[in-house]
Enzyme design. Structure first.
Site, short mmCIF file in Angstrom:
data_model
loop_
_atom_site.label_atom_id
_atom_site.label_comp_id
_atom_site.label_asym_id
_atom_site.label_seq_id
_atom_site.Cartn_x
_atom_site.Cartn_y
_atom_site.Cartn_z
CE LYS A 160 -0.72 -0.84 4.97
NZ LYS A 160 -1.74 -1.12 6.02
NE ARG A 224 -12.40 -0.22 10.70
CZ ARG A 224 -11.35 0.58 10.47
NH1 ARG A 224 -11.54 1.76 9.90
NH2 ARG A 224 -10.15 0.20 10.80
CG ASP A 272 -7.30 1.26 11.79
OD1 ASP A 272 -8.29 1.63 12.45
OD2 ASP A 272 -6.95 1.80 10.72
CD GLU A 280 -3.53 2.69 8.46
OE1 GLU A 280 -4.25 3.67 8.74
OE2 GLU A 280 -3.42 2.22 7.31
CG ASN A 282 -6.04 5.95 11.55
OD1 ASN A 282 -5.73 6.07 10.38
ND2 ASN A 282 -6.28 4.77 12.11
#
Length: 314
Positions: A160, A224, A272, A280, A282
């Site tokens: 990514k 999620r 996350d 991550e 954020n």
């Protein structure tokens, strides 16, 4: 204590009022009697050493299709306000970095959430590397040979962009996939920065958990779950939000990073976690408030404003 609050954000017309965290923060501020205004990032300027913005008064309401009223625009010296919420979406590019430099001129006299210096020093996919014991195997590089060696070792990988957001440009390369060379060529054409490569975590099929921390303390989470046939769990690409509680490992992760976040003035953070791994941190414009509130009834926006008011009043 009524506060004068400006929100630096994307166009208010674009809000999805059912999920947008900035909208929820604004509603909570209004309920507490704070006075709102807003401006777009391009309306922020540094004029003779003063951070100013062409801002509009703002009133929000939970009415689909009629969710805001904006006043006439005028130049506002941001140093005369109590709080600025930096809430525009990434990408974390030079425009974003420039905004942190400008807002640094007013912080902390005017409280900027999150601290602009620490936001600048904490891009999501780089800040997390300061906690290698919590991460999956990870490589950040521009060298094709290193990516190939990493893949040879771990077989199943994710590639990514280093400064991407929202799941854009995330690729899952399974063993035997012949597209790695072409993908790296494309990334080289699109980005000047290195790529980030991680071992694929099959636990993502059970969900990618978003945990909200306020002043370093975990206050809620949602899981999620990616859609069938999709490697990404981001909600706007079809991921489904489901109720979730923290596992012992996730509590351990939060207890490890929480004091660091609080020390760095990161009041509102979303991390996350996939399986047992932190992927991550954020700090730029975290989301997930409304989903967590809908599932467990916690007033997450209220907890964030409690922390802000404590900082301003203290």
């Amino acid at each position: 204590m009524a506060l004068a609050v400006a929100i630096q954000m994307d166009p208010v017309e674009s809000f999805d009022i059912t999920v947008d965290s900035t909208f929820r923060l604004g509603l909570e501020a209004q309920a507490r009697g704070h006075r709102l205004s807003y401006y777009l990032p391009r309306d922020l300027s540094l004029k003779n050493g003063r951070a100013v913005a062409f801002a509009r008064g703002l009133e929000l309401r939970r009415e689909a299709g009629n969710h805001f009223t904006a006043g006439p625009g005028a130049e506002v010296d941001l140093s005369t306000l109590d709080v600025v919420l930096m809430r525009q979406d990434p990408p974390f590019d030079m425009a974003y970095i420039t905004a942190t430099h400008i807002l640094e001129h007013i912080h902390p006299k005017t409280l900027v959430v999150n601290d602009p210096v620490e936001v600048r020093n904490a891009p999501e996919k780089l800040f997390v590397t300061h906690f290698p014991q919590l991460m999956p195997p990870t490589l950040i590089t521009s060298r094709k040979e290193e990516v190939e060696a990493f893949r040879e070792e771990h077989r199943d990988i994710i590639v990514k962009p280093l400064f991407g957001n929202g799941g854009a440009g995330v690729f899952h390369l399974k063993p035997g996939d012949e597209n790695l060379g072409s993908l790296l060529e494309t990334f080289t054409q699109l980005y000047r920065e290195p790529v980030i490569v991680q071992r694929y975590l099959p636990e993502v099929r059970q969900g990618d958990k978003r945990i909200i921390l306020v002043d370093g303390v975990a206050v809620g989470a949602i899981n999620r779950v990616p859609a069938e046939g999709e490697a990404r769990s981001n909600l706007h690409v079809g991921g489904k939000a489901v109720r979730s509680a923290l596992t012992p490992r996730e509590i351990e992760i939060c207890d490890t990073i929480g004091p660091v976040l609080a020390e760095k003035g990161q009041i509102f953070v979303g991390i996350d976690v996939i399986g047992d791994y932190l992927t991550e941190i954020n700090v730029t414009s975290p989301t997930g408030i409304q989903q967590i509130e809908a599932f467990d009834g916690t007033n997450v926006a209220g907890l964030i404003w409690d922390a802000i008011e404590k900082r301003v009043g203290g």
